[in-house]
Write a protein that holds these residues in place. Structure first.
Motif, PDB file in Angstrom:
ATOM      1  N   LEU A  45      -4.717   1.617  -1.431  1.00  0.00           N
ATOM      2  CA  LEU A  45      -4.239   1.459  -0.021  1.00  0.00           C
ATOM      3  C   LEU A  45      -2.982   2.257   0.083  1.00  0.00           C
ATOM      4  O   LEU A  45      -2.745   2.920   1.343  1.00  0.00           O
ATOM      5  CB  LEU A  45      -4.052   0.206   0.517  1.00  0.00           C
ATOM      6  N   LEU A  46      -2.145   2.511  -1.053  1.00  0.00           N
ATOM      7  CA  LEU A  46      -1.007   3.141  -0.869  1.00  0.00           C
ATOM      8  C   LEU A  46      -1.257   4.782  -1.018  1.00  0.00           C
ATOM      9  O   LEU A  46      -0.419   5.562  -0.939  1.00  0.00           O
ATOM     10  CB  LEU A  46      -0.072   2.735  -1.964  1.00  0.00           C
ATOM     11  N   GLY A  47      -2.538   5.066  -1.581  1.00  0.00           N
ATOM     12  CA  GLY A  47      -2.883   6.464  -2.025  1.00  0.00           C
ATOM     13  C   GLY A  47      -2.395   7.020  -3.230  1.00  0.00           C
ATOM     14  O   GLY A  47      -2.101   8.150  -3.401  1.00  0.00           O
ATOM     15  N   VAL A  48      -2.197   6.145  -4.270  1.00  0.00           N
ATOM     16  CA  VAL A  48      -1.839   6.464  -5.636  1.00  0.00           C
ATOM     17  C   VAL A  48      -2.779   6.085  -6.720  1.00  0.00           C
ATOM     18  O   VAL A  48      -3.466   4.968  -6.606  1.00  0.00           O
ATOM     19  CB  VAL A  48      -0.583   5.885  -6.113  1.00  0.00           C
ATOM     20  N   ALA A  49      -3.254   7.112  -7.552  1.00  0.00           N
ATOM     21  CA  ALA A  49      -3.991   6.864  -8.602  1.00  0.00           C
ATOM     22  C   ALA A  49      -3.735   6.471  -9.951  1.00  0.00           C
ATOM     23  O   ALA A  49      -4.408   6.006 -10.677  1.00  0.00           O
ATOM     24  CB  ALA A  49      -4.885   8.181  -8.737  1.00  0.00           C
ATOM     25  N   SER A  50      -2.270   6.162 -10.075  1.00  0.00           N
ATOM     26  CA  SER A  50      -1.940   5.783 -11.255  1.00  0.00           C
ATOM     27  C   SER A  50      -0.471   5.167 -10.987  1.00  0.00           C
ATOM     28  O   SER A  50       0.178   5.669 -10.197  1.00  0.00           O
ATOM     29  CB  SER A  50      -1.716   7.030 -12.294  1.00  0.00           C
ATOM     30  N   LEU A  51      -0.082   4.398 -11.948  1.00  0.00           N
ATOM     31  CA  LEU A  51       1.373   3.822 -11.907  1.00  0.00           C
ATOM     32  C   LEU A  51       2.515   4.847 -11.823  1.00  0.00           C
ATOM     33  O   LEU A  51       3.522   4.616 -11.064  1.00  0.00           O
ATOM     34  CB  LEU A  51       1.668   2.876 -12.970  1.00  0.00           C
ATOM     35  N   ALA A  52       2.291   5.975 -12.584  1.00  0.00           N
ATOM     36  CA  ALA A  52       3.347   7.026 -12.466  1.00  0.00           C
ATOM     37  C   ALA A  52       3.555   7.785 -11.122  1.00  0.00           C
ATOM     38  O   ALA A  52       4.602   8.312 -10.970  1.00  0.00           O
ATOM     39  CB  ALA A  52       2.832   8.148 -13.425  1.00  0.00           C
ATOM     40  N   GLU A  53       2.470   7.559 -10.341  1.00  0.00           N
ATOM     41  CA  GLU A  53       2.753   8.133  -9.082  1.00  0.00           C
ATOM     42  C   GLU A  53       3.585   7.263  -8.158  1.00  0.00           C
ATOM     43  O   GLU A  53       3.955   7.672  -6.805  1.00  0.00           O
ATOM     44  CB  GLU A  53       1.380   8.262  -8.314  1.00  0.00           C
ATOM     45  N   LEU A  54       3.791   6.106  -8.350  1.00  0.00           N
ATOM     46  CA  LEU A  54       4.393   5.087  -7.631  1.00  0.00           C
ATOM     47  C   LEU A  54       5.946   5.586  -7.401  1.00  0.00           C
ATOM     48  O   LEU A  54       6.426   5.932  -8.681  1.00  0.00           O
ATOM     49  CB  LEU A  54       4.480   3.537  -8.149  1.00  0.00           C
ATOM     50  N   GLU A  55       6.715   5.519  -6.568  1.00  0.00           N
ATOM     51  CA  GLU A  55       8.031   5.880  -6.489  1.00  0.00           C
ATOM     52  C   GLU A  55       8.878   4.913  -5.383  1.00  0.00           C
ATOM     53  O   GLU A  55       8.181   4.527  -4.618  1.00  0.00           O
ATOM     54  CB  GLU A  55       8.158   7.548  -6.117  1.00  0.00           C
ATOM     55  N   PRO A  56       9.952   5.120  -5.527  1.00  0.00           N
ATOM     56  CA  PRO A  56      11.006   4.154  -4.397  1.00  0.00           C
ATOM     57  C   PRO A  56      10.437   4.651  -2.884  1.00  0.00           C
ATOM     58  O   PRO A  56      10.721   3.594  -2.156  1.00  0.00           O
ATOM     59  CB  PRO A  56      12.289   4.611  -4.694  1.00  0.00           C
ATOM     60  N   ALA A  57       9.982   5.611  -2.653  1.00  0.00           N
ATOM     61  CA  ALA A  57       9.793   5.892  -1.287  1.00  0.00           C
ATOM     62  C   ALA A  57       8.593   5.290  -0.894  1.00  0.00           C
ATOM     63  O   ALA A  57       8.347   5.046   0.390  1.00  0.00           O
ATOM     64  CB  ALA A  57       9.320   7.506  -1.240  1.00  0.00           C
ATOM     65  N   HIS A  58       7.850   4.554  -1.567  1.00  0.00           N
ATOM     66  CA  HIS A  58       6.645   3.756  -1.316  1.00  0.00           C
ATOM     67  C   HIS A  58       7.043   2.568  -0.794  1.00  0.00           C
ATOM     68  O   HIS A  58       6.149   1.588  -0.479  1.00  0.00           O
ATOM     69  CB  HIS A  58       5.759   3.506  -2.552  1.00  0.00           C
ATOM     70  N   VAL A  59       8.149   1.689  -1.251  1.00  0.00           N
ATOM     71  CA  VAL A  59       8.962   0.705  -0.720  1.00  0.00           C
ATOM     72  C   VAL A  59      10.102   0.476  -0.258  1.00  0.00           C
ATOM     73  O   VAL A  59      11.204   1.371  -0.512  1.00  0.00           O
ATOM     74  CB  VAL A  59       8.882  -0.183  -2.088  1.00  0.00           C
ATOM     75  N   THR A  60      10.337  -0.391   0.867  1.00  0.00           N
ATOM     76  CA  THR A  60      11.657  -0.707   1.429  1.00  0.00           C
ATOM     77  C   THR A  60      11.797  -2.160   1.150  1.00  0.00           C
ATOM     78  O   THR A  60      11.003  -3.005   1.341  1.00  0.00           O
ATOM     79  CB  THR A  60      11.569  -0.506   2.940  1.00  0.00           C
ATOM     80  N   GLN A  61      13.109  -2.281   0.648  1.00  0.00           N
ATOM     81  CA  GLN A  61      13.291  -4.064   0.500  1.00  0.00           C
ATOM     82  C   GLN A  61      14.218  -4.427   1.829  1.00  0.00           C
ATOM     83  O   GLN A  61      15.078  -4.074   1.855  1.00  0.00           O
ATOM     84  CB  GLN A  61      14.051  -4.094  -0.620  1.00  0.00           C
ATOM     85  N   LEU A  62      13.177  -5.153   2.565  1.00  0.00           N
ATOM     86  CA  LEU A  62      13.894  -5.658   3.731  1.00  0.00           C
ATOM     87  C   LEU A  62      15.059  -6.821   3.484  1.00  0.00           C
ATOM     88  O   LEU A  62      14.577  -7.490   2.556  1.00  0.00           O
ATOM     89  CB  LEU A  62      12.728  -6.415   4.740  1.00  0.00           C
TER      90      LEU A  62
END
Length: 419
Positions: free
Chosen positions: A386-403
């Protein structure tokens, strides 16, 4: 006008799709669990109150645990669009070896208390899933027993420093001899936290038969049958038994633990060593400079110092301070695969699950632990797609905001002045 007709029997038959009945009660209840919370509900129903509360509870007002779980719920994801991820790679390299998923099983004490298969179920499930399993110093299966249950997988050992240092040193030597590849040196337990649920329940090791426990056992005969017909519940690595958990910990642990102890353990241990229980940036940087292989940001699942820092909130700042080449892991509060994805996106190399694993164990033994891992794997894969990433290496801080719900007073005051 709506046109109506007499129902066609053939069409009705097409609509009648009856599910094949499942006569295996364990499989039926585990299949009905779609989340870790579902497993927790089943576990509570099947486990005596004292044992369940030991797992489920935390220190004092349980504020730390509540905040840690809330922190993961207060996450906003930022998915990319038109980025196909029909398959996702959840594998990761951690501490010199592979893991099929970005989490392993955390060390838990008294595990056979929750369900008689205990650490053997956890180690076996970890082996089948291709993830690391961690045995606690306060485990109820021996180092050698875990190795037998997980002979070809990755076994880690969690070590406390005891008042009698030689006990700790000998355990480290035994784990190394058995081929455990990583030591989690735990530093947040100089004394026991105030676990009030245990005190109110009169919980002790081993459990004592009282009028209250007998009444509580009536609707859970299977647990007591297992308890009374299997080997005595005791520490596999320690000889001390009898008393509340707090009394046992206070008798065994040493509040004088220091960096000198870390130096000795490092001389003894031949494999990777990580420090578990780190709760601020300064200690993270110092440990990196001391040359350890990594750290676990953890407040012991909220079971030690209540109102301790939230590990997930610390993660981004710690990652910036220690750099990209130092191993940082996180535990406490993880109840969903999305929590794990968020942690990896914000800089965690790996995560550890404790209660989530134990809820599965209490719900159905080895099969329940398998179900825990299956649920988390499915949630991780779905969240990545759903985030549009195919591997863990593609995850980055821009994918998440800590409310943020909890803002330090000084920061809040500064925000008011700016406005």
């Amino acid at each position: 006008m709506v046109q109506r007709q007499v129902p066609n029997p053939a069409e009705l038959l097409d609509l009648m799709k009856f599910k094949k009945p499942e006569f295996n009660g364990k499989k039926r209840r585990l299949d009905s669990a779609l989340t870790i919370d579902d497993l927790r509900t089943i576990a509570k129903r099947r486990t005596p109150k004292a044992a369940f509360d030991y797992t489920d509870g935390a220190a004092e007002g349980e504020v730390s645990l509540t905040r840690a779980r809330q922190a993961f719920q207060d996450v906003e994801f930022h998915p990319g669009i038109l980025r196909p991820a029909p398959t996702v790679d959840t594998s990761v390299g951690i501490l010199g070896g592979p893991s099929a998923l970005p989490f392993g099983i955390a060390p838990t004490g008294f595990t056979r208390l929750m369900q008689t298969e205990g650490e053997v179920a956890g180690a076996g499930a970890a082996a089948a899933a291709g993830i690391p399993f961690t045995l606690s110093t306060l485990g109820t299966t021996s180092i050698e027993g875990v190795k037998q249950a997980n002979p070809h997988g990755r076994n880690w050992f969690q070590l406390y420093v005891m008042r009698d240092r030689e006990i700790s040193y000998e355990l480290a030597r035994r784990a190394a001899a058995a081929g455990f590849d990583t030591l989690q040196f735990t530093v947040d337990t100089p004394v026991a936290g105030a676990r009030l649920r245990d005190k109110r329940n009169g919980f002790s090791i081993p459990p004592q038969l009282t009028l209250g426990t007998i009444v509580n056992a009536i609707p859970r005969p299977w647990w007591w049958y297992d308890f009374l017909t299997t080997p005595k519940l005791e520490f596999a690595s320690l000889s001390t038994t009898g008393g509340t958990v707090g009394e046992l910990l206070d008798a065994a642990m040493d509040p004088t633990i220091s960096y000198d102890d870390l130096a000795v353990i490092r001389d003894i241990w031949p494999g990777k060593i990580v420090i578990k229980g780190v709760q601020n940036v300064e200690d993270s940087v110092r440990l990196r400079d001391e040359g350890v292989d990594g750290i676990v940001l953890s407040n012991h699942g909220g079971r030690q110092l209540d109102r301790a820092p939230i590990p997930f909130h610390l993660l981004p700042e710690v990652r910036r301070a220690v750099g990209d080449d130092f191993t940082v892991m996180v535990d406490t509060g993880i109840m969903n695969g999305a929590d794990i994805v968020a942690a990896v996106a914000l800089g965690a190399d790996f995560t550890l699950i404790g209660r989530a694993y134990l809820y599965g164990l209490m719900a159905g033994g080895r099969a329940g632990v398998d179900r825990t891992i299956q649920i988390l794997r499915t949630e991780i894969e779905r969240t990545m797609r759903l985030l549009g990433v195919a591997s863990l290496a593609e995850l980055e801080p821009a994918h998440v905001t800590q409310l943020t719900r909890l803002v330090p007073v000084s920061r809040a005051a500064s925000a008011v002045e700016v406005r």
